[in-house]
Design a protein around this motif. Structure first.
Motif, PDB file in Angstrom:
ATOM      1  N   ALA A 189       0.813  -1.214   0.000  1.00 29.76           N
ATOM      2  CA  ALA A 189       0.000   0.000   0.000  1.00 29.76           C
ATOM      3  C   ALA A 189       0.847   1.266   0.000  1.00 29.76           C
ATOM      4  O   ALA A 189       0.484   2.255  -0.641  1.00 29.76           O
ATOM      5  N   PHE A 190       1.962   1.251   0.710  1.00 30.28           N
ATOM      6  CA  PHE A 190       2.760   2.465   0.867  1.00 30.28           C
ATOM      7  C   PHE A 190       4.085   2.395   0.115  1.00 30.28           C
ATOM      8  O   PHE A 190       5.052   3.043   0.488  1.00 30.28           O
ATOM      9  N   GLN A 191       4.118   1.624  -0.937  1.00 32.04           N
ATOM     10  CA  GLN A 191       5.323   1.478  -1.741  1.00 32.04           C
ATOM     11  C   GLN A 191       5.733   2.832  -2.307  1.00 32.04           C
ATOM     12  O   GLN A 191       4.933   3.547  -2.884  1.00 32.04           O
ATOM     13  N   GLY A 192       6.985   3.201  -2.092  1.00 34.47           N
ATOM     14  CA  GLY A 192       7.489   4.469  -2.601  1.00 34.47           C
ATOM     15  C   GLY A 192       7.355   5.624  -1.626  1.00 34.47           C
ATOM     16  O   GLY A 192       7.904   6.697  -1.861  1.00 34.47           O
ATOM     17  N   ASP A 193       6.629   5.463  -0.546  1.00 34.59           N
ATOM     18  CA  ASP A 193       6.458   6.515   0.461  1.00 34.59           C
ATOM     19  C   ASP A 193       7.124   6.041   1.749  1.00 34.59           C
ATOM     20  O   ASP A 193       6.486   5.471   2.630  1.00 34.59           O
TER      21      ASP A 193
END
Length: 80
Positions: A16-20
């Motif tokens: 869900a929070f890939q890259g953040d």
């Protein structure tokens, strides 16, 4: 059972929070602290089963309902 719920929750947060990185780090830390708080519960207690169910429900919500947006060229528009 608790271990599989924990791993599923971590996997869902990573997706869900890939890259953040900031939000991902916070989500992983929150998951760990919540599981650590419930560690002393007996495995057959209703509180432990409720905590496991809650973790599984959160994992489902993360996989199905969270969308990461990126800022557009204008600054006030977002893209998926």
């Amino acid at each position: 059972m608790a271990l599989s719920a924990y791993r599923n929750l971590l996997r869902s947060a990573r997706i869900a929070f890939q890259g953040d990185t900031r939000v991902l780090t916070s989500a992983l830390a929150t998951a760990r602290s919540n599981f650590e708080a419930s560690r002393s519960l007996p495995s057959n207690s209703s509180e432990a089963q409720a905590a496991i169910s809650h973790a599984e429900e959160v994992a489902v919500i993360l996989r199905r309902n969270i969308v990461q947006g990126r800022g557009g060229e204008g600054g006030d528009r977002f893209r998926k």
